[in-house]
Every structure is written in structure tokens, then in C-alpha cells.
Design an enzyme around this catalytic site. Structure first.
Site, short mmCIF file in Angstrom:
data_model
loop_
_atom_site.label_atom_id
_atom_site.label_comp_id
_atom_site.label_asym_id
_atom_site.label_seq_id
_atom_site.Cartn_x
_atom_site.Cartn_y
_atom_site.Cartn_z
N ASP A 91 2.55 -3.40 -3.22
CA ASP A 91 2.60 -3.21 -1.77
C ASP A 91 2.92 -1.73 -1.56
O ASP A 91 4.05 -1.29 -1.82
CB ASP A 91 3.68 -4.10 -1.14
CG ASP A 91 3.69 -4.01 0.39
OD1 ASP A 91 3.26 -2.97 0.92
OD2 ASP A 91 4.12 -4.97 1.04
N HIS A 92 1.93 -0.96 -1.12
CA HIS A 92 2.11 0.49 -1.11
C HIS A 92 3.23 0.94 -0.19
O HIS A 92 3.76 2.05 -0.37
CB HIS A 92 0.79 1.18 -0.73
CG HIS A 92 0.36 0.99 0.68
ND1 HIS A 92 -0.41 -0.07 1.09
CD2 HIS A 92 0.59 1.73 1.79
CE1 HIS A 92 -0.64 0.03 2.38
NE2 HIS A 92 -0.05 1.10 2.84
N GLU A 114 -0.71 1.75 14.72
CA GLU A 114 -1.90 2.44 14.25
C GLU A 114 -2.79 2.79 15.44
O GLU A 114 -2.88 2.01 16.39
CB GLU A 114 -2.68 1.57 13.27
CG GLU A 114 -1.91 1.17 12.01
CD GLU A 114 -2.74 0.26 11.12
OE1 GLU A 114 -3.41 0.79 10.22
OE2 GLU A 114 -2.72 -0.97 11.33
N HIS A 159 3.88 -6.24 4.42
CA HIS A 159 4.48 -4.92 4.61
C HIS A 159 5.79 -4.98 5.40
O HIS A 159 6.83 -4.50 4.95
CB HIS A 159 3.51 -4.00 5.36
CG HIS A 159 2.25 -3.70 4.60
ND1 HIS A 159 2.19 -3.61 3.23
CD2 HIS A 159 0.99 -3.45 5.03
CE1 HIS A 159 0.96 -3.32 2.85
NE2 HIS A 159 0.22 -3.22 3.92
#
Length: 484
Positions: free
Chosen positions: A177-178, A216, A240
Site C-alpha cells: 500500500d504505497h 483529488e 489507504h
């Protein structure tokens, strides 16, 4: 298997889906930056794998073009790119068949750490794991990296985990999970557990509420067909934002150890209470002259999928009883912004009077853009005229506070990939974490699907549906503004 200790000064990293978008945009540019900084061993090798029939030189040329496109001009040179490409190789493999596996095996070294990155659709995870086992490519120092989505619901997550568990032990599986690789996310743990200033106050007695926002400006882009089957809840909240919530709310682990950290994160997920119907706001963006409507982006005029979601969450434990967590995420919002806000309670009694201007303290942790933190404190306003108070930030933007080297910190992917090579699972999700998150999320999703609830329309470029503002207003609170 007989355990063998293999030094990490040599590794073979195999990227399934090596010609795909993620590999070209994130994985290989991240590895290039590690090479450029001198952190890639000279003996390291990266092998791209895909279905395309191409020569290794053609693959290198393709990746060279990707580096020129996705690495900043001042952070690459022709010599650096040529040196990095010399570490690359390519093999054509049929993940569902038998072609190419023998050739791939012949390129792997017994003395090297082996890491297989599954940069492919989840439907291929089981096929690749089976192929690695069947054709003898895996050994005890093998690690596999799998990208989200980790299932579509609890049942599919269990199937994915079971499919991997047939061939690999849990300590070999790295669910990436970045968000957990971001510098500021890790600094959240340092702030909490490395400073006596905060941890004694990190509970319901002193914290009024917590906000998590991931906003976003982009729409669904080329992901329309995938996104319309998932929506913001499955795409962002369940993974996230859930991970950010865990790091904020977890108890101090006994040590900074992979399982100790993940044990505490799992307790947070299991403490989440069911979400009331009026504590969920879903939205879908409406376009304008510059951008299309969501339904046009996904080419589904009857879509009931949310591109925005806000929730009010509660944790059933002693530390957080009575302190709400407000989370929101969406597309086509006013600005690109990810942050965590810890809003402390007001002083129990103001000696300066009701009109002095005293406000509650606030800690804001910025994940993007301009990673950093600011702590808002109350001071006396300079000048004569009595004790007038003003709210001011103690701001720490990493690039300003730590100097030029702060802007050179690894991005999320390059940090996490090197953690895989080192065998450090601290920043990766464990299988029981994934299943616990889906066990909580499934009933929330089922509630609106069973009632055929439609998402509320919101204008592209706004802060989301008006109802999301009311989610806090009815509690006498306000979202921190999404600033352009």
C-alpha cells in the site's frame, strides 16, 4: 525448506507486468532513483516479464523512454539511464500456461534474494504463485509483492489469501500500500511514539476529533471500467484511509517490529463500530465546460457508484471512546490534498475571557503536497490593547526545515521495494488485516446497495456534497478547508 541466509547485496527482482503502466510510471522509475543514489547493489538484476514477444534490448529501450518521461529532467542523465538499463533483462512468460517459465528459471541465481512483483490484475495472482511453485522458481528467500485491490469483498479477499498461502508462507507475502511508504506517514509514528509531548495527550480525554482527507482533482481517467465496479469506498477507504486511521489510533507497539506494529493495527480495525446510515455521505461528480460528468467518464448513465465518500467512525475501546473520526475522499475536488488533522479539545476554562479569541490546538499532518506538519497554538497578539489571543502555526515543511536533502527522500514505491529486498514487512499489510478491513467494510456497502441509495451530486471543483459538510456541522464541528 532448509533456511538459508542470503545477503541483500545481490538480488533478482522479477516484475510480472513489466511492460504495464504501473511498472513504467512507478516501479522502474523508483528503482532508477535508488540506483542513482547508490543504493542498488552492483550485482542486482531486474527482469521484466510480460506476454509480449520482444527482445531484451527492446524492453530496455521502452523503459529508457519511460524514465525520460517519468523522472524529472534534473534527476537523470544519459549515463545514469544507460547504467541502470544494464541491470535489466526481459523474458516472455505465459502466466496461465507453460511457456517461458524454464527460461525465467535459468536467469535466476541461487545465491540471490528473489523477489517477484505481481504488477498484474488480482485474477492472475494465483496463476503466477502456482507457476513459481510448479516450475521450481521459489525458495525460502523468495518474496512476492502483490498490489491492491486485495479482493472486492471479504469472500474474494479470503480466496486471494488462500490462493497465495498454498505456495507461500505469510512472511514471504508483501501486500503493498504505497500510502504507508510516504515519509510523512512514517513520521506520524515518530511524532506519536518518539515524543513525550504528544503520546500522553493522544486519547479521548484531550482530543476532540480526528479528520482524514484525501482529495483529488482528477477524475477516474482511464480507470473508468474498474472504478465503476469499485467506487471510493473500495478503492480508497477500505485500504489507504484505513491504514492511516490505524496508525493514528493504534496503541504503542512493544517495539518497532513488523508483527508488533501490525498486531496493533489489527486491533484498531476490529474495534471499529458499525457505521450508522446517517453517518455515511456518498457523492458523484457533475462536470462542467472543462470536464465531463462521472457517468460520461465511466460510460454508464445509470451508475450508482460513488466518486466521493465521507464517514463518521467510532472506535469501541478505552483510548478513543467518544472521539469521532471523520474520513473523506473523492475525485474532482477543489484541490489535491491529503492530510490528517488532530483537533484537540479547548481549554476547560479560559482565564482571558470569552472574547479573547482563544482556540483549540490543532496538529495537521500533510501527506501531499508539500509534506510536513504544522501545530496551531494560541499566543498573544502583538501590540497594545490588552490580552488579545491569536491562533498561529508552528510550521515544519520538510524541504524547508531539513534542507535540500529533504527533497531527495525516496518516494513511496522505491522505499517499499527496497524494504521487500531487505525482508522488512513493517509497512506492508498482513492477510488478517486485509480480511478484517473487508469484514468491516462489507456491511457498510451492503447497506446502501440493499436500499438502492443513490450518491448525491456535487460540482467538479467543489469540496464535495453539501451533506458531507453537515456530517460535521450537526456535531458543532467543521471540516478543515480543502485549499487550492
Amino acid at each position: 525448506m532448509v533456511s538459508r541466509i542470503i545477503p541483500v547485496d545481490t538480488f533478482d527482482l522479477v516484475i510480472f507486468g513489466g511492460t504495464g503502466d504501473l511498472a513504467r510510471r512507478k516501479i522502474l522509475p523508483g528503482l532508477f532513483r535508488r540506483y542513482r543514489s547508490g543504493q542498488m547493489p552492483e550485482a542486482a538484476r531486474i527482469i521484466g516479464v510480460a506476454r509480449s514477444d520482444m527482445a531484451a534490448d527492446d524492453f530496455r529501450q521502452q523503459i529508457g523512454q519511460a524514465l525520460e518521461e517519468f523522472v524529472e529532467e534534473g534527476k537523470r542523465s544519459a549515463n545514469d539511464i544507460a547504467g541502470f538499463l544494464a541491470h535489466l533483462d526481459y523474458v516472455r512468460v505465459d502466466a496461465k500456461g507453460t511457456d517461458g517459465w524454464g527460461e525465467l528459471k535459468g536467469k535466476l541465481r541461487d545465491e540471490a534474494v528473489r523477489a517477484f512483483y505481481f504488477s498484474v490484475a488480482p485474477g492472475l495472482f494465483g496463476d503466477i504463485a502456482r507457476g513459481l511453485h510448479k516450475h521450481g522458481l521459489a525458495h525460502d528467500e523468495t518474496r512476492i509483492v502483490v498490489e491492491k485491490p486485495f479482493g472486492h469483498d471479504l469472500e474474494s479477499a479470503k480466496e486471494l489469501n488462500a490462493g497465495l498461502a498454498k505456495y507461500f508462507d505469510e512472511h514471504q507475502v508483501y501486500r503493498i500500500d504505497h500510502y504507508l511508504g510516504k515519509e510523512t506517514v512514517q513520521n506520524l509514528m515518530a511524532v506519536r511514539f518518539g515524543n513525550i509531548l504528544f503520546e500522553p495527550l493522544w486519547n479521548a480525554q484531550f482530543i476532540d476529533h480526528v479528520q482524514i482527507t484525501v482529495a483529488e482533482t482528477v477524475g477516474v481517467g482511464g480507470r473508468g471500467s474498474y472504478y465503476d465496479k469499485s467506487g471510493a469506498m473500495r478503492d480508497m477507504i477500505q485500504n489507504h484511509l484505513m491504514q492511516l486511521l490505524c496508525l493514528i489510533a493504534m496503541e504503542p507497539p512493544s517495539k518497532f517490529d513488523p508483527d508488533a506494529v501490525r498486531d496493533e493495527k489489527l486491533k484498531v480495525i476490529r474495534a471499529l463500530e458499525p457505521v450508522a446510515k446517517n453517518d455515511v455521505v456518498r457523492g458523484q461528480y457533475v462536470g462542467n465546460d472543462a470536464v465531463a460528468d462521472y457517468i460520461d467518464d465511466v460510460e454508464n448513465p445509470d451508475s450508482a457508484t460513488e466518486s466521493f465518500i465521507a464517514l463518521k467512525l467510532h472506535l469501541a475501546n478505552w483510548r478513543w471512546a467518544g472521539t469521532p473520526f471523520y474520513v473523506r475522499t473523492g475525485k474532482r475536488l477543489r484541490a489535491r490534498m491529503s492530510e490528517i488533522v488532530i483537533r484537540f479539545k479547548e481549554t476547560p476554562h479560559s482565564i482571558f475571557g470569552a472574547d479573547s479569541g482563544s482556540k483549540a490546538n490543532e496538529l495537521a499532518i500533510r501527506l501531499q503536497p508539500n509534506e510536513g506538519m504544522d501545530l496551531r497554538v494560541t499566543i498573544k497578539e502583538p501590540g497594545p490593547g490588552g490580552m488579545r489571543l491569536v491562533d498561529v502555526p508552528l510550521d515544519m515543511t520538510f524541504a524547508e526545515a531539513l534542507g535540500p536533502e529533504a527533497s531527495e527522500v525516496p518516494d513511496a514505491y522505491e522505499r517499499l521495494i527496497m524494504d521487500v529486498i531487505r525482508g522488512n514487512q513493517t509497512l506492508f499489510m498482513r492477510g488478517d488485516e486485509v480480511e478484517a478491513a473487508w469484514a468491516w467494510a462489507d456491511p457498510v456497502i451492503a447497506a446502501w446497495e440493499d436500499n438502492n441509495d443513490k450518491p448525491r451530486a456535487y460540482d467538479a471543483g467543489s469540496s464535495g456534497p453539501e451533506d458531507s459538510l453537515a456530517l460535521l456541522h450537526r456535531d458543532g464541528r467543521r471540516w478543515r478547508e480543502i485549499k487550492v
